[in-house]
Motif scaffolding. Structure first.
Motif, mmCIF file in Angstrom:
data_model
loop_
_atom_site.group_PDB
_atom_site.id
_atom_site.type_symbol
_atom_site.label_atom_id
_atom_site.label_comp_id
_atom_site.label_asym_id
_atom_site.label_seq_id
_atom_site.Cartn_x
_atom_site.Cartn_y
_atom_site.Cartn_z
ATOM 1 N N ILE A 1 0.873 -1.168 0.000
ATOM 2 C CA ILE A 1 0.000 0.000 0.000
ATOM 3 C C ILE A 1 0.909 1.216 0.000
ATOM 4 O O ILE A 1 1.752 1.367 0.882
ATOM 5 N N VAL A 2 0.708 2.059 -1.006
ATOM 6 C CA VAL A 2 1.635 3.164 -1.232
ATOM 7 C C VAL A 2 1.202 4.472 -0.598
ATOM 8 O O VAL A 2 1.983 5.423 -0.556
ATOM 9 N N GLY A 3 -0.024 4.546 -0.099
ATOM 10 C CA GLY A 3 -0.459 5.791 0.497
ATOM 11 C C GLY A 3 -1.872 5.701 1.028
ATOM 12 O O GLY A 3 -2.533 4.659 0.945
ATOM 13 N N THR A 4 -2.310 6.826 1.589
ATOM 14 C CA THR A 4 -3.663 6.915 2.126
ATOM 15 C C THR A 4 -4.253 8.268 1.769
ATOM 16 O O THR A 4 -3.530 9.203 1.429
ATOM 17 N N GLU A 5 -5.556 8.336 1.870
ATOM 18 C CA GLU A 5 -6.266 9.593 1.652
ATOM 19 C C GLU A 5 -7.426 9.631 2.639
ATOM 20 O O GLU A 5 -8.247 8.718 2.659
ATOM 21 N N THR A 6 -7.449 10.656 3.478
ATOM 22 C CA THR A 6 -8.546 10.811 4.427
ATOM 23 C C THR A 6 -9.653 11.593 3.746
ATOM 24 O O THR A 6 -9.414 12.655 3.175
ATOM 25 N N VAL A 7 -10.855 11.053 3.791
ATOM 26 C CA VAL A 7 -12.011 11.667 3.151
ATOM 27 C C VAL A 7 -12.827 12.361 4.233
ATOM 28 O O VAL A 7 -13.494 11.695 5.033
ATOM 29 N N LYS A 9 -14.054 13.828 7.508
ATOM 30 C CA LYS A 9 -13.829 13.310 8.855
ATOM 31 C C LYS A 9 -14.470 11.947 9.022
ATOM 32 O O LYS A 9 -14.728 11.500 10.132
ATOM 33 N N SER A 10 -14.712 11.263 7.877
ATOM 34 C CA SER A 10 -15.458 10.015 7.969
ATOM 35 C C SER A 10 -14.620 8.753 7.795
ATOM 36 O O SER A 10 -14.844 7.777 8.500
ATOM 37 N N HIS A 11 -13.687 8.746 6.858
ATOM 38 C CA HIS A 11 -12.954 7.505 6.615
ATOM 39 C C HIS A 11 -11.641 7.754 5.871
ATOM 40 O O HIS A 11 -11.394 8.836 5.364
ATOM 41 N N THR A 12 -10.835 6.700 5.816
ATOM 42 C CA THR A 12 -9.560 6.717 5.114
ATOM 43 C C THR A 12 -9.625 5.741 3.959
ATOM 44 O O THR A 12 -10.178 4.650 4.085
ATOM 45 N N VAL A 13 -9.052 6.136 2.835
ATOM 46 C CA VAL A 13 -8.927 5.265 1.669
ATOM 47 C C VAL A 13 -7.465 4.850 1.575
ATOM 48 O O VAL A 13 -6.558 5.683 1.695
ATOM 49 N N TYR A 14 -7.233 3.562 1.391
ATOM 50 C CA TYR A 14 -5.873 3.028 1.274
ATOM 51 C C TYR A 14 -5.573 2.804 -0.202
ATOM 52 O O TYR A 14 -6.360 2.189 -0.917
ATOM 53 N N ILE A 15 -4.436 3.318 -0.652
ATOM 54 C CA ILE A 15 -4.081 3.299 -2.070
ATOM 55 C C ILE A 15 -3.045 2.205 -2.305
ATOM 56 O O ILE A 15 -1.960 2.222 -1.718
ATOM 57 N N THR A 16 -3.402 1.272 -3.155
ATOM 58 C CA THR A 16 -2.531 0.143 -3.481
ATOM 59 C C THR A 16 -2.066 0.266 -4.923
ATOM 60 O O THR A 16 -2.874 0.514 -5.819
ATOM 61 N N LEU A 17 -0.785 0.108 -5.146
ATOM 62 C CA LEU A 17 -0.225 0.111 -6.490
ATOM 63 C C LEU A 17 -0.152 -1.332 -6.969
ATOM 64 O O LEU A 17 0.454 -2.181 -6.328
ATOM 65 N N CYS A 18 -0.809 -1.612 -8.083
ATOM 66 C CA CYS A 18 -0.836 -2.959 -8.662
ATOM 67 C C CYS A 18 -0.102 -2.938 -9.996
ATOM 68 O O CYS A 18 -0.059 -1.917 -10.673
ATOM 69 N N SER A 19 0.452 -4.082 -10.355
ATOM 70 C CA SER A 19 1.113 -4.174 -11.651
ATOM 71 C C SER A 19 1.053 -5.601 -12.170
ATOM 72 O O SER A 19 1.001 -6.558 -11.405
ATOM 73 N N ALA A 63 -1.218 8.102 13.505
ATOM 74 C CA ALA A 63 -0.564 6.888 14.002
ATOM 75 C C ALA A 63 -1.381 5.643 13.662
ATOM 76 O O ALA A 63 -0.830 4.632 13.214
ATOM 77 N N VAL A 64 -2.692 5.716 13.847
ATOM 78 C CA VAL A 64 -3.556 4.568 13.555
ATOM 79 C C VAL A 64 -3.589 4.294 12.057
ATOM 80 O O VAL A 64 -3.492 3.144 11.618
ATOM 81 N N VAL A 65 -3.711 5.341 11.252
ATOM 82 C CA VAL A 65 -3.745 5.174 9.795
ATOM 83 C C VAL A 65 -2.446 4.550 9.301
ATOM 84 O O VAL A 65 -2.460 3.619 8.489
ATOM 85 N N LYS A 66 -1.310 5.013 9.819
ATOM 86 C CA LYS A 66 -0.013 4.457 9.402
ATOM 87 C C LYS A 66 0.106 2.988 9.811
ATOM 88 O O LYS A 66 0.531 2.146 9.028
ATOM 89 N N GLN A 67 -0.293 2.682 11.046
ATOM 90 C CA GLN A 67 -0.228 1.302 11.518
ATOM 91 C C GLN A 67 -1.134 0.390 10.689
ATOM 92 O O GLN A 67 -0.743 -0.708 10.302
ATOM 93 N N ARG A 68 -2.334 0.871 10.389
ATOM 94 C CA ARG A 68 -3.265 0.077 9.590
ATOM 95 C C ARG A 68 -2.750 -0.073 8.156
ATOM 96 O O ARG A 68 -2.880 -1.136 7.555
ATOM 97 N N GLN A 69 -2.155 0.984 7.592
ATOM 98 C CA GLN A 69 -1.588 0.925 6.242
ATOM 99 C C GLN A 69 -0.525 -0.166 6.173
ATOM 100 O O GLN A 69 -0.522 -0.980 5.246
#
Length: 86
Positions: A1-7, A9-19, A63-69
């Protein structure tokens, strides 16, 4: 997972790079979508690796977002390698 995006104040989207070969694309998923995948794999008899735990409070803290990522990245890597930790 290469990154995150907080939408908001409701949720976080986790960005995965696929190839696959020369093709590359991003997939954006919420934690709830990883939970749905995990549940589906279990129903199909696949013994999936452990999913990072769900948090009720502080789920948007850095901290939570990074740990979950990191945990979701490990989860996907182990699934793709066919490893089982459960």
């Amino acid at each position: 997972i290469v990154g995150t995006e907080t939408v908001g104040k409701s949720h976080t989207v986790y960005i995965t790079l696929c190839s696959m070969g020369p093709a590359r694309w991003e997939v954006r998923k919420r934690y709830s979508e990883f939970e749905a995948l995990h549940k589906e794999l279990k129903q199909r008899g696949v013994v999936p690796v452990s999913l990072p735990p769900k948090r009720l409070f502080g789920k948007l803290s850095q901290a939570v977002v990074k740990q979950r990522q990191e945990g979701l990245g490990d989860y996907l890597s182990k699934l793709l390698r066919g490893a089982s930790m459960d």
